[in-house]
Design a protein around this motif. Structure first.
Motif, mmCIF file in Angstrom:
data_model
loop_
_atom_site.group_PDB
_atom_site.id
_atom_site.type_symbol
_atom_site.label_atom_id
_atom_site.label_comp_id
_atom_site.label_asym_id
_atom_site.label_seq_id
_atom_site.Cartn_x
_atom_site.Cartn_y
_atom_site.Cartn_z
ATOM 1 N N ASP A 1 -7.163 -4.861 -3.033
ATOM 2 C CA ASP A 1 -7.337 -4.178 -1.753
ATOM 3 C C ASP A 1 -8.634 -4.602 -1.069
ATOM 4 O OD1 ASP A 1 -6.003 -1.202 -3.253
ATOM 5 O OD2 ASP A 1 -4.963 -2.587 -1.902
ATOM 6 N N PHE B 1 -1.664 4.615 -0.031
ATOM 7 C CA PHE B 1 -2.459 4.868 1.166
ATOM 8 C C PHE B 1 -1.717 5.863 2.067
ATOM 9 C CE2 PHE B 1 -4.855 0.527 1.427
ATOM 10 C CZ PHE B 1 -5.275 0.705 0.114
ATOM 11 N N MET C 1 -7.245 5.938 1.313
ATOM 12 C CA MET C 1 -6.870 4.904 0.359
ATOM 13 C C MET C 1 -7.081 5.436 -1.052
ATOM 14 S SD MET C 1 -8.434 1.534 2.255
ATOM 15 C CE MET C 1 -10.121 2.027 1.976
ATOM 16 N N VAL D 1 0.814 -1.221 0.000
ATOM 17 C CA VAL D 1 0.000 0.000 0.000
ATOM 18 C C VAL D 1 0.843 1.264 0.000
ATOM 19 C CG1 VAL D 1 -1.809 -1.231 1.257
ATOM 20 C CG2 VAL D 1 -0.244 0.262 2.509
#
Length: 120
Positions: free
Chosen positions: A89, A67, A82, A63
């Motif tokens: 995900d 993120f 996000m 991520v």
């Protein structure tokens, strides 16, 4: 007892964004670390990101650069922005807090989870 309540999950298209929130309440003396984990059916809970009281941040490689974790210490709240979501995900996202209860005993609490589903 410390309670964590997540919100902000839902259905999103690939490439779009969602923002998760988690509020901690109860007999809290201090929360040192707050973070997010995720889990898909049949698999273990996977680390996503954590943030310390002082702002130290760690992300999983999956991520990182997409993120963003942040927190409001005054509100005992942690957020997960996000971006550029991918179908992989898709998971139930859990909030986590580690610190001390008001009686100075150790505290590690989990939220109930919020579903994030990303369609391709």
């Amino acid at each position: 007892q410390v309670q964590l309540v997540e919100s902000g999950g839902g259905l999103a298209q690939a490439g779009s964004s969602l923002r998760l929130s988690c509020i901690a309440s109860g007999n809290i003396f201090i929360i040192n670390d707050m973070g997010w984990y995720r889990q898909v059916p049949g698999e273990g809970r996977e680390f996503v990101a954590t943030i310390s009281t002082g702002g130290g941040i760690n992300y999983s490689n999956s991520v990182k650069d997409r993120f963003v974790i942040s927190r409001d210490n005054a509100k005992n709240t942690v957020y997960l922005q996000m971006n550029s979501l991918k179908p992989e995900d898709t998971a139930v996202y859990f909030c986590n807090a580690v610190g001390l209860n008001s009686d100075y005993t150790g505290m590690r609490a989990w939220g109930q989870g919020t579903q994030v589903t990303v369609s391709s």
